[in-house]
Each structure stands twice: as structure tokens, then as C-alpha cells.
Design a protein around this motif. Structure first.
Motif, PDB file in Angstrom:
ATOM      1  N   SER A 145       0.836  -1.194   0.000  1.00 43.26           N
ATOM      2  CA  SER A 145       0.000   0.000   0.000  1.00 43.26           C
ATOM      3  C   SER A 145       0.873   1.246   0.000  1.00 43.26           C
ATOM      4  O   SER A 145       1.997   1.234   0.498  1.00 43.26           O
ATOM      5  CB  SER A 145      -0.902   0.008   1.242  1.00 43.26           C
ATOM      6  N   SER A 146       0.327   2.327  -0.553  1.00 49.72           N
ATOM      7  CA  SER A 146       0.988   3.626  -0.402  1.00 49.72           C
ATOM      8  C   SER A 146       0.459   4.357   0.823  1.00 49.72           C
ATOM      9  O   SER A 146       0.789   5.519   1.052  1.00 49.72           O
ATOM     10  CB  SER A 146       0.791   4.479  -1.662  1.00 49.72           C
ATOM     11  N   GLY A 147      -0.354   3.657   1.624  1.00 48.41           N
ATOM     12  CA  GLY A 147      -0.808   4.217   2.887  1.00 48.41           C
ATOM     13  C   GLY A 147      -2.243   4.719   2.841  1.00 48.41           C
ATOM     14  O   GLY A 147      -2.792   5.022   1.776  1.00 48.41           O
ATOM     15  N   ILE A 148      -2.846   4.785   4.015  1.00 47.26           N
ATOM     16  CA  ILE A 148      -4.212   5.297   4.132  1.00 47.26           C
ATOM     17  C   ILE A 148      -4.133   6.810   4.311  1.00 47.26           C
ATOM     18  O   ILE A 148      -4.067   7.337   5.419  1.00 47.26           O
ATOM     19  CB  ILE A 148      -4.945   4.628   5.309  1.00 47.26           C
ATOM     20  N   VAL A 149      -4.072   7.495   3.195  1.00 46.17           N
ATOM     21  CA  VAL A 149      -4.029   8.961   3.183  1.00 46.17           C
ATOM     22  C   VAL A 149      -5.092   9.448   2.210  1.00 46.17           C
ATOM     23  O   VAL A 149      -5.664   8.676   1.444  1.00 46.17           O
ATOM     24  CB  VAL A 149      -2.638   9.488   2.769  1.00 46.17           C
ATOM     25  N   GLY A 150      -5.359  10.743   2.225  1.00 39.70           N
ATOM     26  CA  GLY A 150      -6.364  11.276   1.320  1.00 39.70           C
ATOM     27  C   GLY A 150      -7.777  10.929   1.769  1.00 39.70           C
ATOM     28  O   GLY A 150      -8.011  10.560   2.922  1.00 39.70           O
ATOM     29  N   PRO A 151      -8.737  10.995   0.850  1.00 39.17           N
ATOM     30  CA  PRO A 151     -10.152  10.800   1.200  1.00 39.17           C
ATOM     31  C   PRO A 151     -10.531   9.326   1.305  1.00 39.17           C
ATOM     32  O   PRO A 151     -11.294   8.798   0.500  1.00 39.17           O
ATOM     33  CB  PRO A 151     -10.889  11.490   0.055  1.00 39.17           C
ATOM     34  N   TYR A 152     -10.005   8.652   2.309  1.00 38.02           N
ATOM     35  CA  TYR A 152     -10.280   7.228   2.521  1.00 38.02           C
ATOM     36  C   TYR A 152     -11.740   7.032   2.920  1.00 38.02           C
ATOM     37  O   TYR A 152     -12.231   7.653   3.853  1.00 38.02           O
ATOM     38  CB  TYR A 152      -9.341   6.698   3.604  1.00 38.02           C
TER      39      TYR A 152
END
Length: 487
Positions: free
Chosen positions: A261-268
Motif C-alpha cells: 500500500s501507499s498508505g491510508i491517506v487522502g479521502p479514505y
């Protein structure tokens, strides 16, 4: 000119790779995300017409690339029930056979869930769609393009690769759980799995998470070797298989399972997770890294689970021995056994260390060492002790369920040593008036989720607090809300 050509050849011969072995098209990744995350697919909900359209879209590309089916079709339906409602999901599965006569009967699974959380109507009657561009049209697009690249370079694959687009992840890892139960291929022959889940925001996170690389023997060394050829910043999250994504059911089966994953960022999990917000160049770089990593893993002489994963699998998803921290907050009072009343409740707390030793899959022993502060109303004023308490409990737990969770009950005994205390503002006289030791029962009920647990706990003292023969007979009672973490 000749000098430049010679320099280029030297770089190639020396094996210094400045690019991946294959180039993945950012435009192709973008095309897939824009289709899968379009309003017309309405958030790709489980057991919906739009979800089935997404499954056929993925299967169409598997067919175009010449990937093999497992059985008669790329689509593999499954049933799941919510209350009395039967929902039908569809996993999309394809095979690329390895080139080695022995290793081709072993598999690496590359998976990504294509479902998302669909849509709802707001108070104005407007349809609000959760398109899920990053979650997980991005990972699904990566699997599609990995299928293309690996098929075109199948001569580099010694082991076979199974590509799966999972349905029902958002509803509780249903599709990935069903795959292992339906046994389209022997699960014992799966040597490693990757769950590619949300790879579309590298420019925001500036890292690619590769979780549980150490769940396979030598995994960190393999990743380090592959990463040298890429400019991506990698966060390696150790040996524990993630239960938040489709790697969970595979890890529970004892299969090394990575979380990419590139991570849980932004409008999850928000309606704003749309195709135009995705970093397609970052997706390209991560997909190329995964291509190289897959090739490297497929050529290993052996792919074996780590000792940690083996032990965890044998013990129902929980290590045989683990340590933790806990904090309990609540109230305590004195119980007067010869009278009809109790002392007033006062704030009470405990903090300390614990060790859990598994005896069987569902039973474990839990010794603890705690600092305890207990109080009560007292005829001479407030009463409070400062103690070291050592409870030892038997824990009966359910098996690990979805999201790495389980319920448990506990019961045992405790011993407390009061090293100080006060009654009515005066220090406790342990020589003449008060017992310095205390014994009793402890019991509780709780829930553990991914090594974090919360519980309600109770203490019931048996021993008398006061030494004097004519003093009232009283013992301690306490109830706590507890939160803790097991390493």
C-alpha cells in the motif's frame, strides 16, 4: 559518441539496473482506474450489478492477455448471507504457469479487492457514490497490468502466479476467505500471497508499505535486493500479517502474506476518492517494483513461512508467548460481611505488565504484575492503599475472527502487598491494625482486536483488611474498565 555507448554497455553488463525489468504503462493504469472508479459502476458494491460489471471488465483483460482460467471461467461466484439475505459475489481468478518443471506446481498469489462501499441517497434524494479510486481501483489496476507484464515475461517465472481480483473485502474479507475454502487450487501449494490494497497516493505518503515481508524466510533480504533497483521509499512493517486486508485469511492459513500500500491517506472511504486524485506515476513505480519482486520470489529455491508465522498459525492466530501493557480505571469499596452496607466507592486504578502463555488453542495463562491504588469510604475518613498486585488468571477465548478479533472470559486469583496507605489522613499501621497482604479472586470479560483489548474486570477480596478482633469484618471489592496492548 562511442564513449557514451561504451559507458552504457558497461552499466548493463555490470548489472547496475537503473530501471525495472519491465516498464508498466501509467496510461494503462489510469485507464483502468477511470473505468473502475467511474460513476457508472456506482462504487462496485458486493452483489450488485455494477460490481458484476467490474468483474467482467477485469476478466476481459485477463482473456485479452491470454491468461489461463482455473476451471471453465475467470469468474468464480460465491454465496454469503447477511441475516436472511443471500448475496452473490464474484472473485476473478487467472493463472500464469511457471516455466520450471518442479516449481511450477507452487504458486504465488497476487490479489487486490475490486469491491468498494457502493452509494447512498442523501436527505435531498441525491445519489452519493463512493467510487473508491484508491480503495481499491488502484490495486486492482495494478493486478491487471501485472497480469499483462508477467504473461509477456512468463519465461522469467519459475513458480506459477495466480492473479485474483477479490470481491467482498469491504464486507469482511469474504472473497479471500471463500477462495481458500472453495479450493480451486491446493492451498498448501501457495507459497506466498500479496494483497495490493491502495497504491494510488505515493506522492502524498512518500512511502510504499510492504507489510509482513519477514513472514517468509529471507524475505527482508529479497526485498532489499529488489529495492536497490528502484527509487521508491519502502516502509517494511515486519513479520506480522495484516488482518485489515485480504492477506489476513492467507496468513491465518499459515501462508506468508504481504500487504502492499501507499498508505491510508487522502479521502479514505469518502465520496472524494475519485480517479482524478490518483498519483499514476507513483502507481507505475510501485507496480514495476512488484513485478521485480514477484520474479525474484518466483525463482527462489524455497519459499517457506517464518517460524513466527508457523507458531502463530498453530496457536489459532496468537503467538504462544507474548507480553503486554495494561491500564485499568474504575472504583473500589469495602464490603462489610457482617453488615448490610458497604463503604463508599472511591476512584481506583491499576497499571502494569502482563504475560500470556497459550496452553491450548483457546486457553491461556495470564500472569500480571501491577501497581494498584484502591480506595474506599471509611469510618475515620477516606481509606487508600498503594500496592503491588500479582493476579494470575486462566483465559478462555474464542477463535480469531474477522479483523483479527476474539472474545474472551478470564478468572483467577490475586495476591497484593500493600507497601503504603492512609486512613483518615493517617498512615496505615501494618504492625498492629491492618494486614499488609491481601488475597482474592479476579474475573472479567473482554474483546481483543488486533492485539488491542478492552475489558471489564472485577476483584473480590477474601482476606480481612483489619487485624483487630473487635474491628468490623471487611474486604475489598473493585470493578474496572481496562485497555491494553499485547506485543
Amino acid at each position: 559518441m562511442k564513449k557514451h555507448i561504451l559507458t552504457f554497455l558497461v552499466i548493463l553488463i555490470s548489472g547496475i539496473n537503473v530501471i525495472a525489468q519491465v516498464e508498466v504503462s501509467a496510461d494503462s493504469l489510469k485507464k483502468h482506474v477511470y473505468v473502475l472508479a467511474s460513476d457508472s459502476l456506482e462504487g462496485r458494491g458486493l452483489s450488485t450489478h455494477s460490481g458484476l460489471k467490474a468483474a467482467h471488465y477485469i476478466a476481459g483483460y485477463f482473456k485479452e492477455f491470454g491468461l489461463e482460467t482455473i476451471g471453465d471461467s475467470y469468474l468464480h461466484p460465491f454465496n454469503t448471507y447477511f441475516s436472511t439475505t443471500n448475496l452473490v459475489g464474484h472473485n476473478v481468478i487467472a493463472l500464469i504457469e511457471g516455466s520450471d518443471s518442479k516449481l511450477k506446481d507452487e504458486y504465488i498469489v497476487l490479489g487486490a479487492h475490486y469491491d468498494h462501499v457502493s452509494f447512498y441517497y442523501n436527505s435531498k434524494g441525491e445519489k452519493i457514490i463512493y467510487n473508491g479510486a484508491d480503495d481499491n481501483a488502484s490495486g486492482t489496476s495494478g493486478v491487471i497490468e501485472l497480469g499483462r507484464a508477467l504473461k509477456e515475461n512468463s519465461h522469467l517465472l519459475k513458480r506459477s502466479v495466480i492473479l485474483i481480483a477479490f470481491d467482498g473485502e469491504e464486507s469482511g474479507l469474504i472473497g479471500s476467505t471463500k477462495v481458500l475454502k472453495q479450493e480451486f487450487f491446493p492451498a498448501d501449494d501457495i507459497k506466498l500471497m500479496m494483497s495490493i490494497d491502495m497504491i494510488g497516493r505515493y506522492s502524498e505518503s512518500q512511502q510504499c508499505v510492504i507489510g509482513a515481508m519477514a513472514s517468509v524466510n529471507g524475505g527482508n533480504d529479497i526485498l532489499e535486493e529488489v529495492a536497490k533497483n528502484h527509487q521508491i521509499k519502502i516502509k517494511n512493517s515486519g513479520k506480522k500479517v495484516s488482518q485489515r486486508t485480504d492477506s489476513g485469511p492467507f496468513g491465518d492459513f499459515g501462508i506468508p502474506a504481504l500487504y502492499i500500500s501507499s498508505g491510508i491517506v487522502g479521502p479514505y472511504h469518502k465520496p472524494q476518492d475519485d480517479a482524478e486524485t490518483i498519483d499514476y506515476n507513483g502507481m507505475k513505480e510501485i507496480t514495476e517494483l512488484l513485478f521485480d519482486l514477484t520474479i525474484k520470489l518466483a525463482e527462489q529455491e524455497k519459499l517457506e513461512p517464518s517460524k513466527y508465522l508457523i507458531a502463530q498459525t498453530k496457536n489459532g492466530g496468537v503467538p504462544r508467548l507474548r507480553y503486554g501493557l495494561k491500564a485499568s480505571f474504575g472504583s473500589s469499596h469495602h464490603h462489610y460481611s457482617d453488615d448490610f452496607y458497604n463503604g463508599k466507592n472511591k476512584f481506583s486504578y491499576e497499571i502494569g505488565l502482563m504475560t500470556q502463555l497459550k496452553i491450548t488453542k483457546n486457553i491461556s495463562l495470564l500472569p500480571e504484575v501491577l501497581y494498584s491504588s484502591m480506595g474506599s469510604g471509611f469510618p475515620d475518613g477516606n481509606f487508600r492503599t498503594q500496592s503491588i498486585s500479582t493476579p494470575v488468571s486462566l483465559v478462555l477465548a474464542s477463535g480469531m475472527g474477522q479483523m483479527n478479533s476474539r472474545f474472551y472470559v478470564s478468572a483467577g486469583a490475586y495476591y497484593s502487598y500493600h507497601f503504603s496507605g492512609k486512613a483518615g489522613g493517617e498512615s496505615l499501621d501494618f504492625e498492629n491494625r491492618f494486614h499488609q497482604s491481601e488475597t482474592g479472586l479476579v474475573f472479567g470479560i473482554g474483546l481483543e482486536v488486533s492485539s488491542i483489548f478492552v475489558s471489564l474486570n472485577f476483584k473480590n477480596g477474601f482476606s480481612e483488611i483489619m487485624k483487630e478482633q473487635d474491628a468490623p469484618k471487611m474486604s475489598s471489592r473493585a470493578s474496572y474498565f481496562t485497555i491494553g496492548y499485547m506485543f
